[in-house]
Design a protein around this motif. Structure first.
Motif, short mmCIF file in Angstrom:
data_model
loop_
_atom_site.label_atom_id
_atom_site.label_comp_id
_atom_site.label_asym_id
_atom_site.label_seq_id
_atom_site.Cartn_x
_atom_site.Cartn_y
_atom_site.Cartn_z
N ILE A 245 -3.12 14.71 -10.38
CA ILE A 245 -2.42 13.69 -9.60
C ILE A 245 -1.08 14.25 -9.11
O ILE A 245 -0.65 13.94 -7.99
CB ILE A 245 -2.25 12.38 -10.39
CG1 ILE A 245 -1.95 11.22 -9.44
CG2 ILE A 245 -1.15 12.44 -11.41
CD1 ILE A 245 -3.12 10.49 -8.96
N LEU A 248 -1.76 16.09 -6.06
CA LEU A 248 -2.04 15.14 -4.98
C LEU A 248 -0.75 14.60 -4.38
O LEU A 248 -0.57 14.60 -3.16
CB LEU A 248 -2.88 14.00 -5.55
CG LEU A 248 -3.51 12.97 -4.62
CD1 LEU A 248 -4.61 12.23 -5.37
CD2 LEU A 248 -2.53 11.95 -4.11
N GLU A 251 1.15 17.36 -2.43
CA GLU A 251 0.48 17.65 -1.14
C GLU A 251 0.73 16.54 -0.14
O GLU A 251 0.95 16.77 1.05
CB GLU A 251 -1.03 17.79 -1.34
CG GLU A 251 -1.44 19.17 -1.76
CD GLU A 251 -2.95 19.29 -1.92
OE1 GLU A 251 -3.69 18.44 -1.38
OE2 GLU A 251 -3.38 20.23 -2.59
N GLU A 252 0.66 15.32 -0.66
CA GLU A 252 0.85 14.14 0.17
C GLU A 252 2.24 14.17 0.82
O GLU A 252 2.38 13.91 2.01
CB GLU A 252 0.71 12.92 -0.76
CG GLU A 252 0.36 11.65 -0.10
CD GLU A 252 -0.98 11.72 0.61
OE1 GLU A 252 -1.11 10.99 1.59
OE2 GLU A 252 -1.86 12.51 0.20
N LEU A 256 3.15 14.46 4.75
CA LEU A 256 3.97 13.43 5.40
C LEU A 256 5.07 14.06 6.24
O LEU A 256 5.41 13.57 7.30
CB LEU A 256 4.62 12.52 4.36
CG LEU A 256 3.75 11.44 3.75
CD1 LEU A 256 4.54 10.68 2.71
CD2 LEU A 256 3.25 10.49 4.83
N PRO B 135 -7.10 7.17 -5.71
CA PRO B 135 -6.91 8.04 -4.54
C PRO B 135 -7.35 9.47 -4.87
O PRO B 135 -7.38 9.87 -6.03
CB PRO B 135 -5.40 8.02 -4.33
CG PRO B 135 -4.82 7.76 -5.68
CD PRO B 135 -5.82 6.88 -6.39
N THR B 136 -7.70 10.24 -3.84
CA THR B 136 -7.99 11.66 -4.04
C THR B 136 -7.25 12.47 -2.99
O THR B 136 -6.64 11.91 -2.08
CB THR B 136 -9.49 11.99 -3.90
OG1 THR B 136 -9.84 11.88 -2.51
CG2 THR B 136 -10.36 11.07 -4.72
N ARG B 137 -7.36 13.79 -3.11
CA ARG B 137 -6.67 14.66 -2.16
C ARG B 137 -7.39 14.70 -0.82
O ARG B 137 -6.85 15.15 0.18
CB ARG B 137 -6.54 16.07 -2.74
CG ARG B 137 -5.47 16.11 -3.83
CD ARG B 137 -5.69 17.23 -4.82
NE ARG B 137 -5.54 18.53 -4.22
CZ ARG B 137 -5.90 19.65 -4.82
NH1 ARG B 137 -6.44 19.61 -6.02
NH2 ARG B 137 -5.71 20.80 -4.23
N LEU B 273 9.26 7.47 5.04
CA LEU B 273 8.20 8.42 4.67
C LEU B 273 7.73 8.16 3.25
O LEU B 273 6.55 8.15 2.94
CB LEU B 273 8.71 9.86 4.77
CG LEU B 273 9.04 10.36 6.17
CD1 LEU B 273 9.53 11.79 6.10
CD2 LEU B 273 7.81 10.29 7.05
N ASN B 276 5.65 5.18 3.06
CA ASN B 276 4.33 5.54 3.53
C ASN B 276 3.50 6.17 2.39
O ASN B 276 2.33 5.83 2.18
CB ASN B 276 4.54 6.58 4.64
CG ASN B 276 3.40 6.60 5.61
OD1 ASN B 276 2.28 6.28 5.24
ND2 ASN B 276 3.69 6.97 6.85
N LEU B 277 4.16 7.05 1.67
CA LEU B 277 3.50 7.71 0.55
C LEU B 277 3.11 6.68 -0.52
O LEU B 277 1.98 6.64 -1.00
CB LEU B 277 4.45 8.75 -0.05
CG LEU B 277 3.99 9.35 -1.38
CD1 LEU B 277 2.80 10.27 -1.17
CD2 LEU B 277 5.11 10.13 -2.04
N ARG B 280 0.04 4.77 0.18
CA ARG B 280 -1.23 5.42 -0.11
C ARG B 280 -1.46 5.57 -1.61
O ARG B 280 -2.58 5.54 -2.09
CB ARG B 280 -1.30 6.79 0.58
CG ARG B 280 -2.69 7.12 1.10
CD ARG B 280 -2.70 8.45 1.80
NE ARG B 280 -3.02 9.54 0.91
CZ ARG B 280 -4.26 9.83 0.53
NH1 ARG B 280 -5.29 9.14 0.94
NH2 ARG B 280 -4.49 10.84 -0.28
N MET B 281 -0.36 5.80 -2.35
CA MET B 281 -0.48 6.03 -3.79
C MET B 281 -0.37 4.72 -4.57
O MET B 281 -0.73 4.66 -5.73
CB MET B 281 0.67 6.93 -4.27
CG MET B 281 0.68 8.31 -3.71
SD MET B 281 -0.80 9.19 -4.23
CE MET B 281 -0.61 9.05 -6.02
#
Lengths: 340, 340
Positions: A245, A248, A251-252, A256, B135-137, B273, B276-277, B280-281
């Motif tokens: 995680i 993840l 990378e996220e 962004l 979630p995944t990569r 930003l 935004n992250l 998703r997370m």
């Protein structure tokens, strides 16, 4: 400073022996009292030596070996057939007191089986445990064990892990009275399986430990406890799931910074910040899992470790050697578990 | 669209019944075919209703209950003594076909015990499993189960989890032929305990599953598999450890944006930003763990869920109702596990 001799098995890792050259160079120049015995095939050892500045080479010697334990080899096979391997030779050097500790990035299963066979566990310890230091949300680190040295374990094993983890956190982590917790699926007394409940009872009786009870998975990283104890199956999965995680999220964030125009413009400012974050989260600096509970010091460097990570594994060995970790564990085990 | 009736236990969560009011409002206005039965004490139900715009109130009714299962209550006690609780009433409504499914944010242990008792497992399923989407990569989600419905489990249970997870991912996740994997401490055949090895053999024999073998903890989030199967102890700890490290990384980033002058200046650009992250997370959108394997639909909303998270839990219920998930599981179980 007294001389410190480390047996270093440079053969088994995924990246090949050369990954150790800069780590060895850095260690030898930073710690002039350290001597490294390269356990390797003759050609790999020579290759590495040529990459180390000549003025440091006096701190190096070679234990030439013909065999190499590869990453796919079964532990039982390695134990029976790989007596002339670099891994086995490194352990033999420790056992024969020709080295104070060893570091290997080879096949974990084989290393654990061989280390157990060659070095034997300390009196009062049934099984060694693999332990590593991890980041937390507070300004301190936590030790998690077992990370996979044994898959099945009973309450007595968990108690021994707790004592060993506490000693390691007290010595290498410099925590006065480490808070120890058992990993469980809830904090309430009724939670968990019979092994956990039995271990909880044993830990409560152990006067020499600051046992605080159960914690849940997310508490590992909360920074409220210093040592988290669990079986090798759960510990391995908790550790790797966390690595997954973390990768993840990082990378996220990186993606962004590329998504919007403003973000792209900012990315050159953000990159140093991200680098900073990486630095603190960097799995490299958490490299150097210790195999503890044995009559000698064994550090497992990650198979896929970078040069920087190899450096941290060697540093961990130096620290455990200087602090005589196995002696400290022996003393504590005798006091807490054997005198009753 | 046919009418969908959801029994909603608003009592047990950590934040109190009011947290559901905006979620209920949003669901009722978005899905005019949905009717919600509030299972609650009369005063809590009325409180909530006053917060819902009057034009939506026709989509609400109340099942007034005197008892509330609190978060500390032992499952066995709740099962025996809480027959008039909001939680039990919600399950009774499903069992008596007066609701198509239920949602509760109450005591997980009690909910699982009651759901198992009231709704019973499907033919061929020994135990229900708690499952959630993560979630995944890659640009897809993964289902992880069991997250703690049962602490001990055998190979047959793991096989049943695999079949159930596959059906859920196929219906709600819209994955044609979900790749299923067993969580283990290594990918090699020799790894793992006897339960895992036995489950691996059973899964290999199961023709109707796309079983790809073992994966390790970090692979959960790699996006290469669609369903990851493990026992409830390991699953719970893997999930929570991941939540813990994700929280750590995100806090770390936030604090980095405050550390340097440049970073402080950038933070107003970075905050969107980060938001935004988060999005998703955001654990909220992964709220709504399904308790599957029962003869009815039961969604567990996190005890500490926010209003947004409650919304996702209700949405998950609607989706499972529309897709008749229990029927699909029953059909698959009959085909794969009972016809042999």
């Amino acid at each position: 400073m007294t001389k410190v001799i480390i047996a270093l098995d440079i053969m088994g890792g995924d990246r090949g022996p050369h990954v150790f050259s800069s780590a060895v160079t850095k260690i030898l120049s930073e710690f002039p009292f350290v001597h490294i015995v390269l356990c390797a095939t003759e050609s790999s050892a020579n290759d590495l030596i040529t990459k180390v500045p000549s003025h440091l080479r006096a701190q190096l010697s070679v234990e030439a070996c013909e065999q190499v334990v590869d990453m796919q080899m079964k532990p039982a096979f390695a134990l029976r057939k790989m007596k002339n391997s670099s891994m086995r030779r490194a352990l033999d050097l420790v056992n024969n007191q020709l080295a104070h500790g060893c570091v290997s990035s080879g096949n974990t299963g084989a290393l654990m089986a061989m280390a157990n066979y060659v070095l034997k566990t300390l009196n009062g310890i049934s099984r060694p445990a693999l332990v590593s230091s991890l980041p937390t949300r507070k300004d301190k680190k936590v030790l998690l064990l077992d990370l996979g040295a044994s898959i099945n374990c009973d309450a007595e094993n968990l108690l021994q892990y707790a004592v060993m983890g506490s000693v390691l956190q007290q010595s290498c982590g410099e925590v006065d009275s480490p808070k120890v917790a058992l990993l469980n699926v809830g904090e309430e007394d009724i939670k968990g399986n019979s092994v956990i409940k039995h271990a909880d009872a044993l830990l409560k009786e152990c006067a020499g430990l600051d046992y605080i009870g159960y914690v849940e998975g997310d508490d590992i990283f909360a920074g409220e406890v210093d040592v988290v104890v669990t079986d090798g199956f759960t510990g391995n999965i908790a550790l790797k799931a966390s690595e997954g995680i973390a990768k993840l999220v990082i990378e996220e964030i990186k993606s962004l910074t590329k998504e919007t125009f403003v973000a792209r413009c900012l990315s050159k400012f953000m990159l140093p910040l991200l680098k900073n974050l990486y630095q603190r989260m960097n799995p490299d600096q958490y490299n150097g899992a210790s195999l503890i509970g044995l009559r000698g010091i064994v550090i497992k460097s990650h198979g896929n470790a970078s040069a920087e990570a190899c450096y941290y594994a060697l540093k961990q060995a130096i620290s455990e050697i200087n602090l005589s970790v196995p002696d400290r564990i022996r003393t504590k085990i005798e006091k807490e578990l054997l005198e009753h």
